[in-house]
Design a protein around this motif. Sequence first.
Motif, short mmCIF file in Angstrom:
data_model
loop_
_atom_site.label_atom_id
_atom_site.label_comp_id
_atom_site.label_asym_id
_atom_site.label_seq_id
_atom_site.Cartn_x
_atom_site.Cartn_y
_atom_site.Cartn_z
N UNK A 1 0.85 -1.19 0.00
CA UNK A 1 0.00 0.00 0.00
C UNK A 1 0.88 1.24 0.00
N UNK A 2 0.69 2.10 -1.00
CA UNK A 2 1.46 3.35 -1.06
C UNK A 2 0.61 4.45 -0.41
N UNK A 3 1.10 5.01 0.70
CA UNK A 3 0.29 6.01 1.39
C UNK A 3 1.09 7.29 1.57
N UNK A 4 0.38 8.42 1.70
CA UNK A 4 1.12 9.69 1.62
C UNK A 4 1.57 10.23 2.96
N UNK A 5 1.13 9.65 4.05
CA UNK A 5 1.65 10.05 5.36
C UNK A 5 2.68 9.00 5.79
N UNK A 6 3.52 9.33 6.77
CA UNK A 6 4.49 8.33 7.24
C UNK A 6 3.79 7.14 7.92
N UNK A 7 4.49 6.04 8.04
CA UNK A 7 3.93 4.83 8.65
C UNK A 7 3.32 5.10 10.02
N UNK A 8 3.93 6.04 10.77
CA UNK A 8 3.46 6.37 12.12
C UNK A 8 1.95 6.66 12.13
N UNK A 9 1.48 7.37 11.07
CA UNK A 9 0.07 7.77 10.97
C UNK A 9 -0.86 6.58 11.03
N UNK A 10 -0.42 5.48 10.45
CA UNK A 10 -1.30 4.32 10.28
C UNK A 10 -1.10 3.30 11.39
N UNK A 11 -0.21 3.61 12.33
CA UNK A 11 0.10 2.68 13.41
C UNK A 11 -0.65 3.02 14.69
N UNK A 12 -0.16 2.47 15.80
CA UNK A 12 -0.88 2.59 17.07
C UNK A 12 -0.71 3.96 17.73
N UNK A 13 0.39 4.70 17.40
CA UNK A 13 0.72 5.93 18.11
C UNK A 13 -0.42 6.94 18.21
N UNK A 14 -0.96 7.44 17.06
CA UNK A 14 -2.00 8.46 17.15
C UNK A 14 -3.27 7.95 17.83
N UNK A 15 -3.51 6.67 17.72
CA UNK A 15 -4.75 6.07 18.25
C UNK A 15 -4.69 5.81 19.75
N UNK A 16 -3.46 5.72 20.24
CA UNK A 16 -3.25 5.36 21.64
C UNK A 16 -3.95 6.36 22.56
N UNK A 17 -4.79 5.87 23.47
CA UNK A 17 -5.49 6.77 24.39
C UNK A 17 -6.93 7.03 23.99
N UNK A 18 -7.45 6.24 23.05
CA UNK A 18 -8.83 6.47 22.59
C UNK A 18 -9.83 6.00 23.65
N UNK A 19 -10.65 6.91 24.10
CA UNK A 19 -11.61 6.63 25.18
C UNK A 19 -12.58 5.50 24.80
N UNK A 20 -13.01 5.49 23.54
CA UNK A 20 -14.06 4.53 23.14
C UNK A 20 -13.61 3.09 23.33
N UNK A 21 -12.31 2.85 23.27
CA UNK A 21 -11.81 1.47 23.44
C UNK A 21 -12.24 0.91 24.80
N UNK A 22 -12.40 1.83 25.77
CA UNK A 22 -12.72 1.35 27.13
C UNK A 22 -14.21 1.14 27.34
N UNK A 23 -15.00 1.48 26.31
CA UNK A 23 -16.45 1.43 26.51
C UNK A 23 -17.09 0.19 25.90
N UNK A 24 -16.37 -0.51 25.04
CA UNK A 24 -16.94 -1.71 24.40
C UNK A 24 -15.80 -2.59 23.89
N UNK A 25 -15.97 -3.90 24.05
CA UNK A 25 -14.93 -4.84 23.59
C UNK A 25 -15.01 -5.01 22.07
#
Length: 434
Positions: free
Chosen positions: A1-25
């Motif tokens: 997959x050729x994507x225009x942002x760095x790999x970091x964008x598509x990884x766990x970093x930006x997503x880490x800390x998402x409140x909704x993860x704690x509300x439903x499995x």
Amino acid sequence: MKRIFPEYTYGAGPRDGCWWDETIANPNWPEFQGDLNVDVAIVGGGFTGVSAALHLAENATSVAVLEAGPPGWGASGRNGGFCCLGGSKLGQKSMVRRYGREAAQAYETAEQDAVQLVADLLARHRIDADTHSNGETQLAHSRHAMDVLRRHADETGILHQAADLPALGMGGAFFGGYTLPVGFGLNPRKYLFGLASAAAASGVNFFQNSPVLNIEKTTSGFRLKTSAGQVNAQVVLICTNGYSSEDIPDWMSGRYLPAQSTVMVTRPLSQAELSAQGWNSDQICYDTRNLLHYFRLMPDGRFLFGMRGGLLSSPRSEAAIRAKVQQDFKRMFRAWASVEATHIWSGMVCLSRSLMPYVGAVPKQPGMFAGFAYHGNGVAMGTYSGRALARLALGQDARLPAPMRQSPERFPLGRWRRVLMPPAYALFALSDLR
Ligand SMILES: Cc1cc2nc3c(=O)[nH]c(=O)nc-3n(C[C@H](O)[C@H](O)[C@H](O)COP(=O)(O)OP(=O)(O)OC[C@H]3O[C@@H](n4cnc5c(N)ncnc54)[C@H](O)[C@@H]3O)c2cc1C
């Protein structure tokens, strides 16, 4: 997959800390392996893909949804949960100028239908998504912005003078506001997984951690390759929005522009804290800035506050935008200056050059369709576009307004198109000073 942002964008970093993860499995989708034949293969398991899958399964169509990450990985599992009008970044006047009054009116009707569609799906599938709010309120950040709101207000909404806001439980440095009776807040992850569960009950096959790496044309349709197998399908729906690639399929190249959005959530606020700020409204709200803030007091007493994300994507810029969100929150809600954000995260929305969403055919690929570019408002519009894609896959009329059917042009500058954003943001920031 050729994507225009760095790999970091598509990884766990930006997503880490998402409140909704704690509300439903997470639902327990398998990873795709082997060979599978279906009528329709869907790339991407957000609102667009899942809504398309559900509407197809209700029409006795066999469907596979291939999601690159875990369930709800993209924007649909991590947004602000505003189910509201929107989807385009064109102002009303510009839309009329470009497409004519009738088409602009048809788009407005589609926006309202999209919100109603989400309400209907929640009711029909008995999805409890912690909904609240009676319509949506826009709050003026300056005197000039209030004058503009006043000029545009009509009988469909209610105009609030600054002096009215405390009684509405909207205390803060606002110069007035305007409430439209359409829209509500929801827990996006509960909504997404509720839809997916209804689709799975109707026979849809969901796969997680199964990125589609290549799509080939075959004599009877398409072959979608993953690292562990292949899906053969007569029809393919591309539902990848801000997580799209330049080459899945090649036609996407240059036609979408991902942009970041960042959200924070506080711990539950006490009654005393709510009184100190004069805020107890459960209304979903946003301010009048071009680079807008969106916020809402949720049913559990936590306050959600979001805004545009950073222009760069790296651990450093993520830390900077997280600090900036908290700074803006504290500036706008001064009584909560010492209230900590327990959760902060970022994700990608998607723009098109025309500033309109697109739902339609991928040219020169009969049987392939795409739906994307909701300009940061895809809870309702993504769901609506998914249903339209299902209709296209079934050979039916998608019943879309004309502005959403125009094939998107490429942005200038190809894979370097991200450099268009800093000057655009700078102009927006300047106009927000008024
Ligand atoms: C922080 C944030 C806040 C937001 N707040 C709001 C809001 O309050 N209200 C609102 O209306 N909208 C909001 N949005 C926008 C909204 O979330 C999106 O418009 C909407 O979720 C788009 O849905 P989608 O299904 O098209 O895309 P997504 O939900 O992004 O799903 C696309 C999926 O495609 C997958 N994918 C990509 N490539 C492949 C591949 N090759 N193979 C398999 N899978 C692939 C990705 O992993 C991803 O999960 C927000 C977005 C963000 C990021």
